[in-house]
Design an enzyme around this catalytic site. Structure first.
Site, short mmCIF file in Angstrom:
data_model
loop_
_atom_site.label_atom_id
_atom_site.label_comp_id
_atom_site.label_asym_id
_atom_site.label_seq_id
_atom_site.Cartn_x
_atom_site.Cartn_y
_atom_site.Cartn_z
CG HIS A 154 10.72 15.39 -26.25
ND1 HIS A 154 10.45 13.55 -25.03
CD2 HIS A 154 9.13 13.86 -26.95
CE1 HIS A 154 9.40 13.41 -24.95
NE2 HIS A 154 9.33 13.49 -25.84
CG PHE A 194 -9.19 4.42 -10.29
CD1 PHE A 194 -7.69 4.19 -9.95
CD2 PHE A 194 -8.34 4.31 -12.21
CE1 PHE A 194 -6.72 3.56 -10.71
CE2 PHE A 194 -6.98 4.46 -12.40
CZ PHE A 194 -6.33 3.40 -11.93
CE LYS A 215 15.13 8.86 -26.92
NZ LYS A 215 14.56 8.12 -27.60
CD GLU A 268 8.05 10.45 -33.86
OE1 GLU A 268 7.66 10.14 -33.08
OE2 GLU A 268 7.48 12.69 -33.18
NE ARG A 327 -10.67 2.69 -14.25
CZ ARG A 327 -11.20 3.71 -14.42
NH1 ARG A 327 -11.13 3.82 -16.04
NH2 ARG A 327 -11.47 4.56 -13.66
CG ASP A 361 2.57 14.77 -28.94
OD1 ASP A 361 2.79 13.98 -27.67
OD2 ASP A 361 3.36 13.52 -29.32
C1 BG6 Z 1 6.22 10.54 -27.03
C2 BG6 Z 1 5.59 11.32 -28.06
O1 BG6 Z 1 6.71 11.70 -26.21
O2 BG6 Z 1 7.71 10.75 -28.13
C3 BG6 Z 1 5.14 10.53 -29.63
O3 BG6 Z 1 4.35 11.01 -27.33
C4 BG6 Z 1 6.34 11.04 -30.07
O4 BG6 Z 1 3.77 11.57 -30.37
C5 BG6 Z 1 7.56 9.99 -29.21
O5 BG6 Z 1 6.11 9.06 -31.55
C6 BG6 Z 1 8.99 9.96 -30.60
O6 BG6 Z 1 9.83 9.47 -29.42
P1 BG6 Z 1 11.52 8.47 -29.71
O7 BG6 Z 1 11.60 8.16 -28.55
O8 BG6 Z 1 10.79 7.32 -30.59
O9 BG6 Z 1 11.89 9.52 -30.60
#
Ligand code: BG6
Length: 482
Positions: A232, A87, A174, A208, A44, A227
């Site tokens: 994942h 947009f 990965k 994390e 934007r 999330d």
């Molecule tokens: C993202 C999430 O999809 O993956 C985040 O939204 C998370 O909250 C991240 O921190 C972790 O990814 P990676 O590759 O650092 O393990």
């Protein structure tokens, strides 16, 4: 291959500077981008290409934690044109339409909030930007439950064919995740010992150190389950549990993954308390540094929020191969370390022949996704000694991918995914059915948590989550690997 252009929406956003442009920069530096690929950076903000490039370089230097070589930057930045598109204005993509070349493959990359996916597609269509061959890459999240993900998929499907929709789950890019396929399906001895007759249980931990990184508004509405688990962890579980696909074609792999998601045992109100633990971090210390609790994070708008930042789940895949084998899944923010690993714990032997006090520890396979990508296998061998004739010890065979002679660094997931999207290989992207089936399972789990009023337990930042998550596995006579 036809000539290709890349159009990135959300080009001034965090993801673009942290991941997307650094990945493209690295690919360019090693000569893997097609020579004539052009990049349109769309956002934007009103600015020209030079201003965008200068700001991008400064951000990338910060995130990549290294100086960017002048020559390499020059070669890369020459590809990038910045285009302003607001947009809210009619004909927002007029400028883009003029830039596009219908004779080339246009690869649209939507690194924007998902609420913009539909409006962007509609606007692209009405502004005449969808006339030529095209693909689209979508960042997660695709919806926030089954109903909304269905709507997003439906809308995108009006403008793009399913085989041209590339839904990203960056975990699939990965290196070690791809290696999981090779490990399982290129090694006979592993493949033949991969079921309930040999395996006691599986653990998948995605821990994390970071908190929510200034994303309160997004994160508080979703929590760790939506999330991280819906996408994942679900992908990792599928790759561990799926049957061998017929080939590496996207359809073949996706079909096998979908079967696993469909075989996941639903968790209902009656079973939820014994199978799920939720947590939220409070103030604590990580690596010697004090960090705030979730409710004191920057941007907090609901000081009473009970959004979970940690979740542990005991799941079962109800099929022939995995009958009775628990899959313990665990993921959380503000843990002591950044660790992503899959543990395959083998069963103990049925009968011991090595005498008193000489028990052979069951084998364990550790697949380390990050950090220190590699594979470890704990095996029992004889202690070298004349005194003790048959004394046993456990040794670890350690395969560290960083020692692989052919590479000087492990490529980032986005490098692989960009390459595949550019080359038209969707096998590491997620299909519509996988996403929707995963939402179906997560939706009923979330509903059961709500109906059972499952507590969100506090845990100190810098710990491995609430003590109840230890109990979840201890109760079964097992323990977390880290
Ligand atoms: C993202 C999430 O999809 O993956 C985040 O939204 C998370 O909250 C991240 O921190 C972790 O990814 P990676 O590759 O650092 O393990």
């Amino acid at each position: 291959m036809s000539k290709i252009d890349l159009i990135i929406f959300g080009a001034t956003g965090d993801l673009s500077a942290r991941k997307l442009f650094p990945a493209l920069f690295q690919l360019n530096a090693v000569g893997l981008l097609p020579d004539d690929l052009r990049i349109a950076a769309v956002a934007r903000q009103h600015q020209d290409s030079a201003a965008f490039q200068n700001e991008l370089r400064a951000k990338m230097t910060r995130y990549m934690r290294q100086d960017i070589d002048d020559g390499a930057w020059q070669a890369f930045s020459e590809r990038i044109a910045y285009l302003t598109a607001d947009f809210s204005e009619p004909r927002a993509f007029e400028g883009l339409q003029a830039w596009l070349d219908d004779g080339r493959m246009n690869l649209f990359y939507l690194a924007t909030p998902p609420s913009l996916f539909a409006p962007i597609c509609a606007q692209l269509s009405s502004d005449g930007c969808l006339n030529g061959p095209r693909r689209i890459v979508l960042e997660k999240p695709i919806g926030e439950d089954l109903a909304t993900s269905g709507e997003v998929n439906e809308t995108i499907g009006r403008y793009f064919d399913e085989q041209d929709i590339y839904r990203i789950d960056h975990y699939l890019g990965k290196e070690t995740v791809q290696n999981l396929l090779v490990l399982r399906f290129a090694n006979r001895f592993i493949n033949s010992q991969w079921d309930q007759s040999c395996i006691d249980h599986v653990q998948i931990t995605v821990a994390e150190k970071v908190g929510i990184e200034g994303r309160w508004t997004y994160y508080d509405g979703v929590g760790q389950l939506r999330d991280m688990v819906q996408n994942h962890l679900m992908q990792l579980l599928c790759l561990v549990a799926m049957e061998p696909p017929n080939s590496l074609e996207a359809e073949s792999i996706r079909d096998e993954k979908v079967k696993i998601v469909k075989a996941l045992r639903p968790l209902d109100v009656a079973s939820i308390k014994d199978h799920v633990v939720r947590g939220q971090y409070s103030q604590g210390v990580i690596g010697g540094q004090s960090v705030p609790g979730y409710l004191d994070e920057e941007g907090c708008q609901s000081p009473e929020s009970d959004t979970e930042t940690f979740v542990a789940i005991k799941a079962y895949v109800d099929n022939w191969r995995w009958s009775g084998v628990p899959f313990y899944l665990r993921t959380g923010k503000r843990m002591p370390d950044k660790v992503t690993e899959i543990i395959i714990q083998y069963k103990a032997l049925p009968h011991h022949i090595f005498g008193e006090g000489e028990s052979a520890e069951p084998n364990r396979l550790v697949i380390r996704l990050q950090p220190n990508e590699g594979i470890e296998m704990a095996m029992v061998s004889k202690r070298q000694s004349l005194k003790d004739k048959l004394s046993l010890q456990t040794h670890t065979l350690n395969f560290d991918f960083r020692e692989d002679a052919d590479i000087d660094r492990i490529p980032d997931a986005y490098e692989r995914l960009f390459l595949d999207a550019i080359n038209g290989d969707p096998s590491l992207f997620v299909g519509r059915e996988e996403i929707e089936e995963s939402w179906r399972w997560c939706d009923q789990l979330i509903k059961a948590c709500e109906e059972a009023r499952l507590t969100v337990n506090s845990y100190q930042a810098g710990s491995w989550g609430p003590s109840k998550s230890e109990l979840l596995i201890d109760r079964d006579g097992r323990s977390w690997h880290v």
